[in-house]
Design an enzyme around this catalytic site. Structure first.
Site, PDB file in Angstrom:
ATOM      1  N   GLU A  94       0.805  -1.225   0.000  1.00 49.63           N
ATOM      2  CA  GLU A  94       0.000   0.000   0.000  1.00 49.63           C
ATOM      3  C   GLU A  94       0.836   1.274   0.000  1.00 49.63           C
ATOM      4  O   GLU A  94       0.451   2.274  -0.599  1.00 49.63           O
ATOM      5  CB  GLU A  94      -0.933   0.013   1.223  1.00 49.63           C
ATOM      6  N   SER A 364     -46.259 -20.900  47.109  1.00 48.92           N
ATOM      7  CA  SER A 364     -45.743 -20.960  48.477  1.00 48.92           C
ATOM      8  C   SER A 364     -44.330 -20.416  48.638  1.00 48.92           C
ATOM      9  O   SER A 364     -43.833 -20.314  49.762  1.00 48.92           O
ATOM     10  CB  SER A 364     -45.790 -22.404  48.986  1.00 48.92           C
TER      11      SER A 364
END
Length: 688
Positions: A94, A364
């Site tokens: 690059e 319960s």
């Protein structure tokens, strides 16, 4: 003729002087513009380097368990976490002069201009890594002079304010590699299933070639094109001196194993991750954009081992052919950290999170809260009330309430609070509730951190007011930790993309329950696993006793449409709910046992390698005495059974049991009780 020649020469000289003047003026103007841009760039300071990044979720041991993004995978890694071969490959292909230029490669620019002029079209690029980085960060990819000028300006600012390594690191983390992968880390994980740090030379060269044309050079789309580009990259690396010709040839001949997918983190704990996302929005007040693109690191309290144990318990227990659903929440009672969560059988089929969203009747399991309130109002574990079929008629004379015990079984006599809890006697619960006043349970529920509305009605004692699973687990955590305030914690801390801590979970220290009574309540809740409390029925945890290897406190709960089991050790509280989404009656006996089975499997598996901890009283304000389970009085040598029971000092029974002696016999202390009279350093009192 000579005159004409002189005239022409004078004209040529004038043109030359004019051109020279124009060039000088133009060059001066360009130089002035360049100097102005340099000065302006310097004055403008460093441009921000913030980029959109995926938010990552971590377990309690630092492993990534999920992520949040907008469809673009972005992870930031330092140069140290990138393979040197990949760095060299990118620089070589690059921008081979990257470390030598000031942001612009004038030689490449001149060469590109000549090549374009010769071909009469755009055939060669000259953008440096810095220019590309500036474009990726701040600009669109549309071609225009305005964009070019802005690109040059940002390039100057980047070069002036950041080091080459900082620019290169940023570039490698922002460049697009196709398939939604931005940056080398996301690309490496997608293409090769490994972090960027672990890439080999042939993999690095192939990856470095993709940004030239992601749709063309992607090895997923075309291995032939990817190989061609890989060869170009390797040749550039060889020319730059990073590798030898032998290295290049070897790399080109090596096979490449492609992954072609991203890790599916959310498959591990999808309901848990959804709860974390909800907490980020509702508790930390982060918006959707920040969550998806902010690059946050969210450190959760999830324990992977315990989460797997929870999911396996559901998978092995719930029928896949039935519409039955369920939820589980496991929580550390000391700090509120939620260690595991299941919100249903299958997240893909139903993302509705029953653990934190569904409101169901607790049955319960509400009784421990009711009985804690009773302890605060003078009850003790030995308080006696009659268990028999009862219809409660209220002041207006017209309304009545007739609760029933399971299978309509009753003692037909007085029973203790401890036995009523162990057997889950409904008559005892309603009598207690009405004695305290119907508003007392509403008040106590809030004290335990329950936010769902509890109705001040007689049936509230039997859990007819809906609550959430996570609320009940949190409520029981108050008992397990000795009465300290606690709230569910999914997120331990959050860091932004810069590594700054923007949120940290609160610490809990406030005492909201009486420690002594909380311990007495825990002591009584171990009774559901102690057969010595058997009476007109067996204790509700009878079927689980053979499967349990350590001390637990807990309570089950059942309504026609809901089945619950909540229990705990000193280090972990877990609640399980089972039922149908549409509140369908659970008429299958095996389905009624799912909650208990899942709870037992999970607790035993998740704690298998944990320290064996029991519930131990602290201080001198709690005393343990052996009582007879039938009479609630001090056990004697004549009593067939005795249970070691904890009381707040001064509330323990004073009288001895006389149920098991004849008229001529004298009640005397149980032989084992004499051990309790020894100095503390000569005795070791077991819990049971």
């Amino acid at each position: 003729m000579e005159a004409t020649t002189r005239t022409r020469n004078r004209k040529s000289a004038k043109i030359a002087r004019a051109l020279t003047f124009i060039l000088l003026i133009g060059g001066g103007a360009l130089l002035a513009i360049y100097l102005f841009l340099l000065i302006y760039a310097k004055v403008s300071g460093a441009p921000p380097l913030a980029v959109t990044q995926s938010t990552l979720f971590y377990s309690d041991n630092g492993k990534v368990i999920g992520e949040y993004n907008n469809g673009q995978k972005r992870y930031w890694v330092t140069l140290d976490d990138i393979s040197p071969a990949l760095i060299q490959a990118v620089v070589s292909v690059e921008d081979k002069s990257f470390y030598r230029h000031n942001g612009f490669d004038y030689k490449r620019i001149a060469g590109a201009i000549l090549a374009d002029a010769k071909a009469l079209e755009k055939v060669q690029g000259a953008s440096t890594i810095t220019q590309q980085y500036a474009r990726n960060l701040y600009l669109s990819h549309t071609k225009s002079w305005n964009r070019k000028m802005n690109e040059a300006f940002y390039t100057m600012r980047l070069e002036m304010n950041y080091s080459k390594d900082e620019i290169l690191e940023g570039y490698l983390n922002t460049i697009y590699f196709g398939h939604g992968a931005y940056g080398v880390e996301a690309a490496s994980r997608f293409y090769f299933g490994k972090p960027a740090k672990a890439l080999s030379l042939n993999e690095a060269a192939m990856l470095a070639g993709i940004p030239k044309g992601p749709s063309y050079y992607s090895p997923i789309r075309s291995m032939e094109h990817a190989r061609q580009r890989q060869a170009v990259v390797l040749a550039a690396m060889e020319k730059s001196g990073y590798i030898t010709g032998v290295d290049a040839s070897k790399a080109k001949s090596m096979p490449v194993s492609l992954n072609g997918s991203y890790e599916q983190y959310e498959a591990m704990a999808p309901y848990y991750i959804s709860a974390v996302k909800q907490a980020l929005k509702s508790e930390i007040h982060l918006d959707e954009k920040t969550l998806a693109l902010g690059g946050l690191k969210v450190y959760t309290s999830l324990n992977i081992k315990q989460q797997q144990a929870a999911e396996e318990a559901f998978l092995h227990t719930l029928s896949q052919q039935s519409d039955i659903q369920g939820a589980l929440v496991a929580m550390n009672p000391k700090n509120g950290e939620v260690k595991a969560l299941v919100g249903g059988k299958n997240y893909e089929d139903s993302p509705f999170n029953r653990a934190i969203q569904a409101v169901r009747q607790p049955g319960s399991t509400i009784k421990p809260l009711l009985y804690y309130a009773a302890l605060e109002h003078g009850f003790t574990p030995a308080t006696m009330l009659r268990s028999e079929s009862t219809t409660f008629t209220f002041d207006d004379g017209r309304s009545s309430y007739a609760p029933h015990n399971y299978n309509s079984q009753y003692a037909g006599k007085d029973i203790t609070l401890s036995q009523a809890l162990a057997l889950s006697d409904n008559i005892y619960a309603v009598k207690t509730h009405l004695f305290l006043g119907e508003k007392q349970l509403v008040k106590t529920a809030k004290q335990f951190g329950i936010e769902s509305k509890i109705e001040a009605v007689p049936s509230a004692a039997l859990g007819t007011s809906g609550v959430k699973v996570i609320e009940m687990v949190n409520a029981y955590s108050h008992l397990a930790n000795g009465g300290k305030e606690v709230s569910p914690v999914f997120i331990k801390k959050v860091e932004n993309s810069l590594g700054e801590v923007i949120y940290k979970a609160p610490e809990f220290h406030k005492q909201v329950l009486d420690y002594k009574k909380a311990f007495v309540m825990t002591s009584m809740m171990t009774g559901i696993f102690n057969k010595k409390w058997n009476g007109y029925a067996d204790v509700t945890g009878t079927t689980l006793i053979p499967r349990l290897s350590r001390q637990y406190a807990g309570k089950s709960g059942t309504t026609s449409t809901d089945s619950w089991m909540i229990g705990y050790t000193p280090q972990l509280v877990t609640g399980v709910w089972i039922g149908y989404d549409q509140a369908k009656i659970i008429d299958n006996p095996s389905e009624r046992g799912y909650a208990k089975n899942i709870w037992a499997d999970f607790m035993e598996d998740s704690l298998a390698k944990s320290a064996f901890k029991t519930f131990k009283p602290h201080g001198k304000q709690l005393v343990a005495v052996k009582i007879n389970p039938d009479s609630g009085k001090l056990a004697t040598k004549h009593c067939p059974d005795s249970v070691l029971t904890y009381f707040v000092k001064g509330t323990e029974p004073k009288d001895y049991c006389k149920l098991h002696v004849n008229d001529n016999a004298e009640a005397s202390p149980h032989p084992q009780d004499k051990k309790l009279d020894k100095p503390w350093y000569k005795k070791l009192v077991p819990f049971f």
